[in-house]
Design an enzyme around this catalytic site. Structure first.
Site, PDB file in Angstrom:
ATOM      1  N   LYS A   3       0.858  -1.177   0.000  1.00 32.26           N
ATOM      2  CA  LYS A   3       0.000   0.000   0.000  1.00 32.26           C
ATOM      3  C   LYS A   3       0.901   1.236   0.000  1.00 32.26           C
ATOM      4  CE  LYS A   3      -3.876   1.919   2.703  1.00 32.26           C
ATOM      5  NZ  LYS A   3      -4.755   1.686   3.885  1.00 32.26           N
ATOM      6  N   SER A  11      -9.456   2.053   3.037  1.00 34.71           N
ATOM      7  CA  SER A  11      -8.559   2.794   2.176  1.00 34.71           C
ATOM      8  C   SER A  11      -7.568   1.920   1.408  1.00 34.71           C
ATOM      9  CB  SER A  11      -7.762   3.801   3.021  1.00 34.71           C
ATOM     10  OG  SER A  11      -6.982   3.125   3.994  1.00 34.71           O
ATOM     11  N   SER A  52     -10.167  -0.450   7.024  1.00 30.93           N
ATOM     12  CA  SER A  52      -9.499  -0.274   5.733  1.00 30.93           C
ATOM     13  C   SER A  52      -8.822  -1.513   5.179  1.00 30.93           C
ATOM     14  CB  SER A  52      -8.481   0.870   5.828  1.00 30.93           C
ATOM     15  OG  SER A  52      -9.139   2.098   6.010  1.00 30.93           O
TER      16      SER A  52
END
Length: 570
Positions: free
Chosen positions: A144, A214, A238
């Site tokens: 990420k 996210s 997330s």
């Protein structure tokens, strides 16, 4: 579902790697086009240990469609070269990521160097001299875009950090790198992990829909079969919301199980770093290498050590493997589901009961009204360094950043009171487990039956409107999101959260292994239309000045939240 697509960059058909393995020929293919160092070593006949499947049982013909434990088995046995696996992942990414847009950057030069180093560690000569290579050695990985990698860009998918170069490695990446994993690239995040949309990324099942946030980019590249493993973070669902939306699996470990050193923060006392994979075995495999004590993140020294040999990777099986297990069903969330996903959740409960588990309705403790007071203050204390760049935030995220900075005016007594109330909430959560003699709780993975990308562009992870997820962040307790089928109404995936007691990841993993073995919804892949894309390619450069690995001002706190197993009334 996709299948074999021509030749790998090695010049060998992807179907060929299995036939070559069966023949056991030394140097079954010469990896020429990309300069592999000689022929592959002779295939080793023994099956890998530690729960990996036997190489002979694997029938997948395209390396990009191998899940992580399958790929690990073939890499460990010598039937697959790390370069060939990397070839397949890169080729599929560039051929199909045009409509999805899951990658923000890829690092082919660095990746091929790492693949060659992994091949050396996996070679018979190295194994005979140094012992077996780590089970994740040679597996491609997406990080990420919050995890620092020294000398590579780190931007949190934001123009605010355009040009930022990481000053060092995040602890999570360092651990995985040391174990021989191959970094393919950074995946998009919702800007600074603030929201649940990741609106710049399309869901591989239907690109009009959100992949969740996210960690939406990480979930998307996994679902699209661009990479077998990815990292994510979870401050308010997330890791779990994207897993549910994209039909993959994520493990939000206990707070402190995985270091967040070198990860751009949202809130220091709620941020969890964790693994994402197609199956729980995939995620558990990486968790065993990602987790552990880090002197730079004192929370990681509190809990029990990672089990010797890592976490379980295979189901025990049998007709009733969940016999004796008690599951609390958060009935209020189930009753509020749309009809199509309510059917999926009820089917999931039937599966639990068929496997011998007992279900009882429970009610989560009431969340204190002031519990989010600290969230905005913690977020603001990080984002105030960007006050002169507010115009560079996405329009959907600028108000949240400004509000967070403004929340620094909250009286310190309010922050301390909220922290105290959070401790009370933790104890009440643990007491719910004790009073009902629970092994796990079951919570829907999302409230909505799929959401269009722009419909939730401004929704923050702190609101909880997309799913009941905050219980796991405020308690620090572990939770796994596992696929539970696809909606008959929208065709979109739906997941179930399986939550447990702090530090008890092993029990949750064992439970989900049985569920996924009995009904492998996770194996279904989306049909992704060809959509070529020139993904930005970046090489390593001079690291940023630091001192924080993120090359940003990451003040943190002199104290940290610690998960507790106490049930005492306070």
């Amino acid at each position: 579902m996709g299948g074999p697509r021509g030749l790998s960059r090695s010049g060998m058909s992807r179907r060929g790697f299995l036939s070559a393995a069966a023949l056991g020929a030394a140097g079954a293919a010469t990896l020429g086009a990309n300069g592999a160092a000689g022929a592959r070593s002779r295939v080793r006949s023994q099956a890998p240990a530690n729960g990996l499947p036997s190489p002979d049982s694997i029938t997948v013909t395209d390396p990009a469609f191998l899940d992580a434990v399958q790929a690990a088995s073939l890499l460990q046995s010598g039937a697959l070269h790390p370069r060939e696996l990397l070839d397949a992942c890169l080729s599929r990414s560039t051929e199909f990521d045009g409509e999805i847009g899951g990658w923000i950057r890829i690092y082919p030069e660095m990746a091929y160097e790492a693949a060659d180093a992994a091949a050396e560690r996996l070679s018979q000569q190295s194994v005979s001299t140094n012992g077996p290579a780590p089970l994740v050695c040679g597996l491609p990985l997406a990080l990420k875009d919050l995890f620092a990698v020294s000398g590579l860009p780190l931007t949190a998918s934001s123009r605010v950090l355009e040009g930022n170069i990481a000053a060092g490695d995040s602890t999570a990446w360092r651990r995985l790198k040391d174990a021989g994993m191959v970094l393919l690239g950074h995946a998009h995040t919702d800007e600074f992990a603030i929201g649940v949309a990741t609106e710049q990324v399309g869901n591989p099942w239907n690109t009009e829909f959100s992949p969740g946030g996210s960690s939406g980019g990480s979930a998307a590249v996994l679902a699209a079969r661009f990479v077998p493993l990815a990292t994510g973070t979870d401050t308010g669902g997330s890791l779990r919301l994207p897993a549910s939306a994209c039909g993959i699996t994520s493990i939000k470990p206990t707070f402190g199980r995985c270091s967040v050193r070198g990860v751009i923060p949202l809130t220091w006392t709620r941020d969890h770093a964790g693994p994402m994979g197609r199956s729980v075995a995939d995620a558990a495999l990486m968790l065993g290498f990602m987790a552990g004590a880090d002197p730079e993140d004192p929370c990681t020294a509190v809990g029990p050590a990672v089990p010797d040999g890592g976490y379980p990777l295979s189901a025990k099986g049998g007709p009733t493997p969940l016999s004796g297990k008690r599951f609390g069903v958060v009935r209020s969330d189930v009753d509020a589901l749309p009809d199509a996903t309510r059917v999926l959740f009820d089917d999931f409960l039937d599966l639990v009961r068929r496997l011998g588990g007992t279900t009882v309705d429970v009610k989560l403790p009431t969340m204190p009204a002031d519990i989010t007071t600290g969230d905005s203050a913690e977020m603001g204390s990080y984002h105030r360094q960007f006050q002169d760049r507010m115009g560079l935030y996405r329009l959907s995220r600028a108000p949240a950043a400004a509000l967070a900075i403004g929340s620094l005016a909250v009286p310190s007594i309010d922050y301390m009171t909220a922290a105290r109330n959070r401790l009370v909430y933790q104890h009440e959560y643990n007491r719910m487990f004790a009073d009902n003699d629970l092994d796990a709780i079951l919570v829907p993975g999302a409230k909505a039956d799929g959401v269009k990308r722009l419909e939730i562009a401004g929704v923050s992870v702190f609101t909880g409107v997309m799913g009941n997820v905050g219980w796991a962040n405020y308690t620090g307790a572990p939770a796994i999101s596992t696929p539970a089928g696809r909606s008959a109404a929208t065709g979109m995936p739906f997941g179930v959260q399986v939550g447990g007691r702090p530090w008890d990841e092993s029990t949750l993993i064992e439970i989900v292994l049985e569920l996924q073995a009995a009904r492998p919804d996770w194996q279904e892949a989306p049909t992704v239309a060809p959509a070529p894309r020139e993904i930005p390619r970046v090489q390593v450069t001079t690291p940023g000045a630091g001192p924080d690995p993120t090359n940003t001002t990451n003040v943190g706190f002199g104290f940290h939240f610690l998960p507790t197993t106490s049930t005492a009334a306070i």
